[in-house]
Design a protein around this motif. Structure first.
Motif, short mmCIF file in Angstrom:
data_model
loop_
_atom_site.label_atom_id
_atom_site.label_comp_id
_atom_site.label_asym_id
_atom_site.label_seq_id
_atom_site.Cartn_x
_atom_site.Cartn_y
_atom_site.Cartn_z
N UNK A 181 0.80 -1.22 0.00
CA UNK A 181 0.00 0.00 0.00
C UNK A 181 0.83 1.28 0.00
N UNK A 182 1.86 1.36 0.81
CA UNK A 182 2.52 2.64 1.03
C UNK A 182 3.22 3.17 -0.22
N UNK A 183 3.97 2.32 -0.89
CA UNK A 183 4.78 2.81 -2.01
C UNK A 183 3.97 3.08 -3.27
N UNK A 196 1.02 9.07 -7.78
CA UNK A 196 0.93 10.53 -7.73
C UNK A 196 1.99 11.16 -8.63
N UNK A 197 3.15 10.54 -8.73
CA UNK A 197 4.20 11.04 -9.63
C UNK A 197 3.98 10.58 -11.07
N UNK A 198 2.89 9.84 -11.30
CA UNK A 198 2.48 9.40 -12.65
C UNK A 198 3.58 8.59 -13.34
N UNK A 233 12.49 11.43 -3.27
CA UNK A 233 11.45 10.94 -4.18
C UNK A 233 10.09 10.94 -3.49
N UNK A 234 10.05 10.39 -2.29
CA UNK A 234 8.78 10.32 -1.55
C UNK A 234 8.29 11.72 -1.17
N UNK A 235 9.21 12.59 -0.79
CA UNK A 235 8.82 13.96 -0.44
C UNK A 235 8.25 14.71 -1.64
N UNK A 236 8.80 14.45 -2.83
CA UNK A 236 8.29 15.14 -4.02
C UNK A 236 6.86 14.72 -4.31
N UNK A 238 3.19 7.28 5.39
CA UNK A 238 3.58 5.99 5.94
C UNK A 238 4.86 5.46 5.32
N UNK A 239 5.01 5.66 4.00
CA UNK A 239 6.24 5.22 3.33
C UNK A 239 7.45 5.99 3.86
N UNK A 240 7.27 7.30 4.06
CA UNK A 240 8.35 8.10 4.62
C UNK A 240 8.71 7.62 6.03
#
Length: 317
Positions: A46-48, A54-56, A286-289, A263-265
């Motif tokens: 789920x998290x990733x 979102x980053x398509x 990457x996750x922050x973006x 959650x991934x962060x």
């Protein structure tokens, strides 16, 4: 080749292995090599998945079949997919039985399949098939076949309407020789707008529905073996309808997606075995973006929300 082949610990890698690559980074490697990016057994993990979508960076998601051939497409898989559609992310539907799952009778190869419609003027090849998946000319099925058009346009299309909205005409045909069909539903923004019973082997019909805001529409077919429960046997990719002045946005769904990125962060910061520092920082960026992209959109839409401790900022004081 897309490397590393595995990462992250005992579920997919060696015990104690560090988290040293993200799904989004694997997806980018795949696209750079001309490949097709499909998120398997959606919505797990789920998290990733949230950041990748979102980053398509994904071309499609795999509707999860579960471990039983008679269970059908998992509603849990559909509900999370609908969150992204409700927020305007056109992510086509495909299907698959997963690489390790031949040991399950319910996941025999081909138990659930992807059909992709290649345009009539194009020859059949792996490239044209991948292009058809990317554009969303697809449906996932346990047996029923379908043809579905909105205003004469196929699955995966985008239709523009003026700010006043209006009626759309929907036509469909379905047929099945493997499992008797029972009913068909028109799904609009995750809710059933129209439904009717089906002949078990083949049927066709039309609907005309009014659209007043940006919406997505898709077909869902239910079916049933005589001695089994009814299942979701097939689902189309959506047609997206953009109504002028009405942006796709579902606040509750957007918040759930944002929380998955949080959650991934949190995972790579606290639980996951750390990679070397430079690699760890690259993954965090990457996750922050992804987080910022969705978070900024939520603020633009005027949606206020609570933050976790690690992502709180002064705008919410």
């Amino acid at each position: 080749m897309i490397l590393p082949l595995c990462s992250g610990g005992p579920d997919e890698s060696a015990i104690g292995d560090p988290v040293n690559v993200l799904l989004t980074e694997w997806a980018r490697q795949c696209r750079k090599q001309g490949g097709l990016v499909v998120l398997p057994h959606f919505p797990n993990p789920r998290l990733e998945n949230a950041a990748t979508l979102i980053l398509e960076e994904a071309d499609a998601i795999e509707l999860y079949p579960g471990s039983d051939a008679y269970r059908g497409i998992d509603p849990y898989s559909l509900s999370d997919w609908y969150r992204y559609l409700n927020n305007g992310y056109l992510v086509p539907a495909v299907a698959g039985t997963d690489k390790q799952a031949a040991r399950y009778a319910g996941r025999a190869v081909g138990a659930i399949r992807t059909y992709a419609k290649i345009p009539d003027h194009q020859e059949f090849s792996y490239q044209t098939w991948m292009d058809a998946v990317r554009t969303g000319h697809t449906f996932a099925t346990y047996g029923p076949l379908m043809d579905f058009k909105v205003e004469g346009k196929p699955m995966g299309s985008r239709i523009s309407m003026t700010s006043s909205g209006g009626k759309i005409d929907i036509s469909w045909q379905v047929a099945s020789v493997i499992i008797p069909m029972t009913s068909i539903q028109l799904i609009v923004n995750g809710e059933i707008r129209e439904a009717r019973a089906l002949k078990p082997d083949q049927d066709a019909g039309m609907w005309s529905v009014r659209i007043s805001k940006s919406s997505w529409v898709a077909l869902l077919v239910r079916a049933k073996y005589d001695d089994k429960d009814e299942i979701i046997a097939a689902h189309s990719s959506p047609v997206m309808i953009d109504v002028e002045g009405s942006e796709f946005f579902a606040a509750t769904d957007a918040l759930t997606i944002l929380e998955q990125i949080e959650g991934a962060l949190a995972y790579i910061e606290t639980i996951g075995t750390r990679a070397e520092e430079k690699r760890h920082k690259e993954m965090r960026l990457v996750l922050q973006s992804a987080y910022r992209r969705l978070h900024n959109r939520m603020h633009k839409m005027g949606f206020d929300h609570a933050h976790s401790v690690g992502t709180h900022h002064s705008e919410h004081d």
